[in-house]
Design a protein around this motif. Structure first.
Motif, PDB file in Angstrom:
ATOM      1  N   ALA A 156     -16.882  38.185  10.167  1.00  0.00           N
ATOM      2  CA  ALA A 156     -16.185  39.408   9.750  1.00  0.00           C
ATOM      3  C   ALA A 156     -16.909  40.049   8.566  1.00  0.00           C
ATOM      4  CB  ALA A 156     -14.734  39.097   9.385  1.00  0.00           C
ATOM      5  N   ILE A 157     -17.385  39.224   7.643  1.00  0.00           N
ATOM      6  CA  ILE A 157     -18.149  39.724   6.490  1.00  0.00           C
ATOM      7  C   ILE A 157     -19.432  40.406   6.968  1.00  0.00           C
ATOM      8  CG2 ILE A 157     -19.475  39.004   4.456  1.00  0.00           C
ATOM      9  CD1 ILE A 157     -16.517  38.914   3.925  1.00  0.00           C
ATOM     10  N   ALA A 158     -20.034  39.860   8.033  1.00  0.00           N
ATOM     11  CA  ALA A 158     -21.298  40.404   8.549  1.00  0.00           C
ATOM     12  C   ALA A 158     -21.137  41.822   9.096  1.00  0.00           C
ATOM     13  CB  ALA A 158     -21.853  39.489   9.637  1.00  0.00           C
ATOM     14  N   ALA A 159     -19.931  42.218   9.445  1.00  0.00           N
ATOM     15  CA  ALA A 159     -19.696  43.566   9.983  1.00  0.00           C
ATOM     16  C   ALA A 159     -19.553  44.601   8.878  1.00  0.00           C
ATOM     17  CB  ALA A 159     -18.451  43.564  10.853  1.00  0.00           C
ATOM     18  N   LYS A 160     -19.366  44.155   7.645  1.00  0.00           N
ATOM     19  CA  LYS A 160     -19.049  45.069   6.540  1.00  0.00           C
ATOM     20  C   LYS A 160     -20.181  46.039   6.157  1.00  0.00           C
ATOM     21  CE  LYS A 160     -15.273  43.863   3.485  1.00  0.00           C
ATOM     22  NZ  LYS A 160     -14.889  43.446   2.144  1.00  0.00           N
ATOM     23  N   PRO A 161     -21.442  45.582   6.042  1.00  0.00           N
ATOM     24  CA  PRO A 161     -22.484  46.516   5.598  1.00  0.00           C
ATOM     25  C   PRO A 161     -22.566  47.790   6.441  1.00  0.00           C
ATOM     26  CG  PRO A 161     -23.304  44.276   5.542  1.00  0.00           C
ATOM     27  CD  PRO A 161     -21.969  44.221   6.206  1.00  0.00           C
ATOM     28  N   ALA A 162     -22.461  47.664   7.745  1.00  0.00           N
ATOM     29  CA  ALA A 162     -22.593  48.824   8.626  1.00  0.00           C
ATOM     30  C   ALA A 162     -21.264  49.511   8.899  1.00  0.00           C
ATOM     31  CB  ALA A 162     -23.241  48.395   9.951  1.00  0.00           C
ATOM     32  N   GLY A 179     -18.123  48.747   7.233  1.00  0.00           N
ATOM     33  CA  GLY A 179     -17.159  48.769   6.139  1.00  0.00           C
ATOM     34  C   GLY A 179     -15.935  47.902   6.395  1.00  0.00           C
ATOM     35  N   GLN A 180     -14.844  48.209   5.690  1.00  0.00           N
ATOM     36  CA  GLN A 180     -13.618  47.431   5.817  1.00  0.00           C
ATOM     37  C   GLN A 180     -13.033  47.530   7.220  1.00  0.00           C
ATOM     38  OE1 GLN A 180     -12.449  45.327   3.568  1.00  0.00           O
ATOM     39  NE2 GLN A 180     -10.795  44.710   4.963  1.00  0.00           N
ATOM     40  N   VAL A 181     -13.247  48.692   7.854  1.00  0.00           N
ATOM     41  CA  VAL A 181     -12.767  48.855   9.243  1.00  0.00           C
ATOM     42  C   VAL A 181     -13.459  47.832  10.147  1.00  0.00           C
ATOM     43  CG1 VAL A 181     -12.722  50.393  11.252  1.00  0.00           C
ATOM     44  CG2 VAL A 181     -12.204  51.293   8.977  1.00  0.00           C
ATOM     45  N   GLY A 182     -14.775  47.658   9.934  1.00  0.00           N
ATOM     46  CA  GLY A 182     -15.529  46.677  10.720  1.00  0.00           C
ATOM     47  C   GLY A 182     -15.024  45.271  10.474  1.00  0.00           C
ATOM     48  N   PHE A 183     -14.762  44.956   9.193  1.00  0.00           N
ATOM     49  CA  PHE A 183     -14.216  43.641   8.843  1.00  0.00           C
ATOM     50  C   PHE A 183     -12.907  43.390   9.595  1.00  0.00           C
ATOM     51  CE2 PHE A 183     -11.443  40.857   6.458  1.00  0.00           C
ATOM     52  CZ  PHE A 183     -12.265  39.841   6.009  1.00  0.00           C
ATOM     53  N   THR A 184     -12.028  44.397   9.577  1.00  0.00           N
ATOM     54  CA  THR A 184     -10.717  44.245  10.231  1.00  0.00           C
ATOM     55  C   THR A 184     -10.862  44.111  11.740  1.00  0.00           C
ATOM     56  OG1 THR A 184      -9.707  45.572   8.478  1.00  0.00           O
ATOM     57  CG2 THR A 184      -8.437  45.287  10.504  1.00  0.00           C
ATOM     58  N   ILE A 185     -11.752  44.911  12.334  1.00  0.00           N
ATOM     59  CA  ILE A 185     -11.959  44.851  13.789  1.00  0.00           C
ATOM     60  C   ILE A 185     -12.453  43.471  14.199  1.00  0.00           C
ATOM     61  CG2 ILE A 185     -13.403  45.693  15.692  1.00  0.00           C
ATOM     62  CD1 ILE A 185     -13.317  48.450  14.369  1.00  0.00           C
ATOM     63  N   VAL A 186     -13.429  42.950  13.444  1.00  0.00           N
ATOM     64  CA  VAL A 186     -13.976  41.621  13.765  1.00  0.00           C
ATOM     65  C   VAL A 186     -12.910  40.542  13.568  1.00  0.00           C
ATOM     66  CG1 VAL A 186     -15.676  39.864  13.134  1.00  0.00           C
ATOM     67  CG2 VAL A 186     -16.352  42.264  13.285  1.00  0.00           C
ATOM     68  N   ALA A 187     -12.120  40.654  12.492  1.00  0.00           N
ATOM     69  CA  ALA A 187     -11.064  39.668  12.248  1.00  0.00           C
ATOM     70  C   ALA A 187     -10.046  39.659  13.375  1.00  0.00           C
ATOM     71  CB  ALA A 187     -10.383  39.948  10.911  1.00  0.00           C
ATOM     72  N   VAL A 188      -9.656  40.857  13.837  1.00  0.00           N
ATOM     73  CA  VAL A 188      -8.720  40.956  14.970  1.00  0.00           C
ATOM     74  C   VAL A 188      -9.352  40.375  16.227  1.00  0.00           C
ATOM     75  CG1 VAL A 188      -7.531  42.558  16.522  1.00  0.00           C
ATOM     76  CG2 VAL A 188      -7.451  42.931  14.058  1.00  0.00           C
ATOM     77  N   ALA A 189     -10.625  40.732  16.455  1.00  0.00           N
ATOM     78  CA  ALA A 189     -11.333  40.207  17.641  1.00  0.00           C
ATOM     79  C   ALA A 189     -11.470  38.694  17.575  1.00  0.00           C
ATOM     80  CB  ALA A 189     -12.708  40.856  17.752  1.00  0.00           C
ATOM     81  N   ALA A 190     -11.687  38.162  16.358  1.00  0.00           N
ATOM     82  CA  ALA A 190     -11.799  36.711  16.187  1.00  0.00           C
ATOM     83  C   ALA A 190     -10.479  36.029  16.533  1.00  0.00           C
ATOM     84  CB  ALA A 190     -12.203  36.370  14.761  1.00  0.00           C
ATOM     85  N   LEU A 191      -9.366  36.634  16.109  1.00  0.00           N
ATOM     86  CA  LEU A 191      -8.055  36.090  16.468  1.00  0.00           C
ATOM     87  C   LEU A 191      -7.878  36.085  17.980  1.00  0.00           C
ATOM     88  CD1 LEU A 191      -5.756  37.790  13.775  1.00  0.00           C
ATOM     89  CD2 LEU A 191      -6.584  35.435  13.802  1.00  0.00           C
ATOM     90  N   LEU A 192      -8.257  37.201  18.613  1.00  0.00           N
ATOM     91  CA  LEU A 192      -8.145  37.307  20.071  1.00  0.00           C
ATOM     92  C   LEU A 192      -9.060  36.300  20.763  1.00  0.00           C
ATOM     93  CD1 LEU A 192      -6.948  38.986  22.451  1.00  0.00           C
ATOM     94  CD2 LEU A 192      -8.956  40.465  22.267  1.00  0.00           C
ATOM     95  N   ALA A 193     -10.310  36.191  20.249  1.00  0.00           N
ATOM     96  CA  ALA A 193     -11.300  35.301  20.864  1.00  0.00           C
ATOM     97  C   ALA A 193     -10.899  33.834  20.747  1.00  0.00           C
ATOM     98  CB  ALA A 193     -12.662  35.514  20.211  1.00  0.00           C
ATOM     99  N   THR A 194     -10.498  33.435  19.532  1.00  0.00           N
ATOM    100  CA  THR A 194     -10.126  32.025  19.347  1.00  0.00           C
ATOM    101  C   THR A 194      -8.837  31.692  20.087  1.00  0.00           C
ATOM    102  OG1 THR A 194      -9.142  32.677  17.221  1.00  0.00           O
ATOM    103  CG2 THR A 194     -11.325  31.693  17.147  1.00  0.00           C
TER     104      THR A 194
END
Length: 429
Positions: free
Chosen positions: A258-264, A266-281
């Motif tokens: 989720a942190i890796a999505a932040k540079p490109a 931002g916080q929206v990327g962090f949140t999207i990845v975190a949600v996707a991680a919840l869905l994926a796991t």
């Protein structure tokens, strides 16, 4: 009775990719960075090479022995009905419990990012929810699990590709330079710790009876899925390490992707990845409970595990689900992420070593190259030894737990298998 062959090459590749790109990459990326540092991509490559050699053995064995028993049937056909083949069955079942635990801990880590304050209680609540809800879904509707998986796998792949494409222009090449790498041993150790992220390609073997033109499509599916995932993991590693300062990644080790999505993004990327991680796991836990309950059912119906695992209702092996739920809850709530990753990787390295040796033993029967199967056997054994040696000096508890898994599997087969059941797959000892 032979099954109808309904799965084409693309479907078979999807099974392998879906099995590997489960919750593993979300859970273990931070672990790899903590050892390999700037060489995290190299660590994923090292682990991928071991997986690729092993996929050769699986491809050859799957073509010859097409069975939903997969790994279990390979060892049985190679070594006959003895303590080794009997012990591997339970070891495989236990290994899937470890992967469920890994995904549940990762679910908790990403889930906790949505709360302003965290505590050990929240951690354990999220872990338990991540296991209990999928188990209930499995008990109510098994078809939902299989129908939803393809959709969720597609979302995971799209998301990872989005991180790669959006982050490519933000890479700081200096962070990837050799002077930022860990030692050669640390890079290999990192690769072995995160090897569990490649666990999953073997699921293609369990679907061998349903794959069209298996002689051609089984090998293609194994090699294509492993190579695709190697490339995907390497690119994700390059983006993560190349765009985020290492100390930032390590502070957020348990949710590094989720942190890796932040540079490109931002916080929206962090949140999207975190949600996707919840869905994926969550989906990975769902699918693994589904598979492990059926693995227990198959082995029990063959007379290999206690008959309680044979109990089913509406074609759902509900006792298999219940036992998987109970043991997973215990493991996930008592072992930390680092230990779970090590134990999971060690368990599958051991099982893959035995499968590679099986392929070498009956190489003429399965038309396998003796050199390739020997190299595969050597690599998996060497990887396991390196992982255990390094872990013993830094985290001996993980080694003891892994050895307990081996001991339990052996003692169960020695006492229950040999003296109570008296047979393996209805064949006498």
């Amino acid at each position: 009775m032979s099954k109808q062959r309904t799965i084409g090459l693309l479907g078979a590749i999807s099974i392998g990719v879906g099995g590997m790109v489960g919750g593993g990459i979300f859970a273990v990326l931070g672990e790899a960075v903590s050892f390999a540092h700037g060489a995290t991509a190299v660590a994923f490559l090292v682990a991928g090479i071991v997986a690729l050699f092993t996929s050769y053995s699986y491809a050859k064995l799957s073509v010859k022995f097409q069975s939903e028993g997969g790994t279990v049937s390979f060892v049985d056909n190679a070594f006959g009905h003895n303590l080794l083949s009997g012990s591997v069955n339970l070891m495989l079942w236990l290994s899937y419990l470890v992967t469920i635990s890994l995904y549940a801990v990762a679910f908790s880590s990403y889930g906790a990012t949505f709360f302003t304050t965290t505590s050990p209680y929240l951690h354990h609540i999220l872990i338990s929810v991540a296991i209990i809800l999928p188990a209930l879904i499995n008990l109510v509707s098994a078809s939902f699990v299989s129908k939803s998986e393809t959709f969720i796998v597609a979302i995971k792949i799209i998301l990872l590709v989005l991180i790669i494409v959006s982050g490519a222009s933000y890479i700081d090449v200096d962070r990837l330079s050799p002077h930022k790498w860990g030692s050669s041993l640390d890079i290999v150790v990192a690769g072995m710790i995160i090897f569990v992220a490649y666990e999953g390609f073997e699921l293609i073997a369990n679907a061998a009876q349903e794959i069209k033109d298996p002689v051609k499509n089984l090998p293609r599916a194994f090699y294509s899925s492993v190579i695709f995932v190697i490339v995907l993991y390497i690119l994700i590693s390059l983006i993560s390490v190349g765009t985020v300062p290492e100390d930032t990644l390590l502070k957020a080790k348990d949710y590094a992707l989720a942190i890796a999505a932040k540079p490109a993004l931002g916080q929206v990327g962090f949140t999207i990845v975190a949600v996707a991680a919840l869905l994926a796991t969550f989906s990975a836990i769902n699918a693994t409970i589904y598979g492990n309950a059926r693995l227990g059912f198959i082995i029990a119906s063959e007379g290999e595990l206690p008959k309680v695992l044979e109990k089913e209702r509406r074609e759902i092996p509900y006792m298999g689900v219940v036992y998987t739920l109970g043991f997973s809850l215990i493991l996930a709530n008592t072992i930390d992420l680092s230990e779970i990753a090590i134990i999971g990787s060690a368990s599958f390295l051991l099982i893959f070593f035995i499968v590679n040796i099986s392929a070498y033993k009956i190489r003429d029967e399965i038309d396998a190259n003796s050199f390739v199967t020997l190299i595969a056997s050597f690599l998996t054994l060497l990887a396991l030894v390196i992982l255990m040696y390094h872990t013993y000096s830094s985290n001996p508890r993980a080694v003891y737990i892994f050895l307990c898994f081996m001991l339990v599997s052996f003692l169960f087969e020695f006492f229950y298998g040999r003296y109570v059941r008296g047979h393996i797959f209805r064949r006498k000892y």
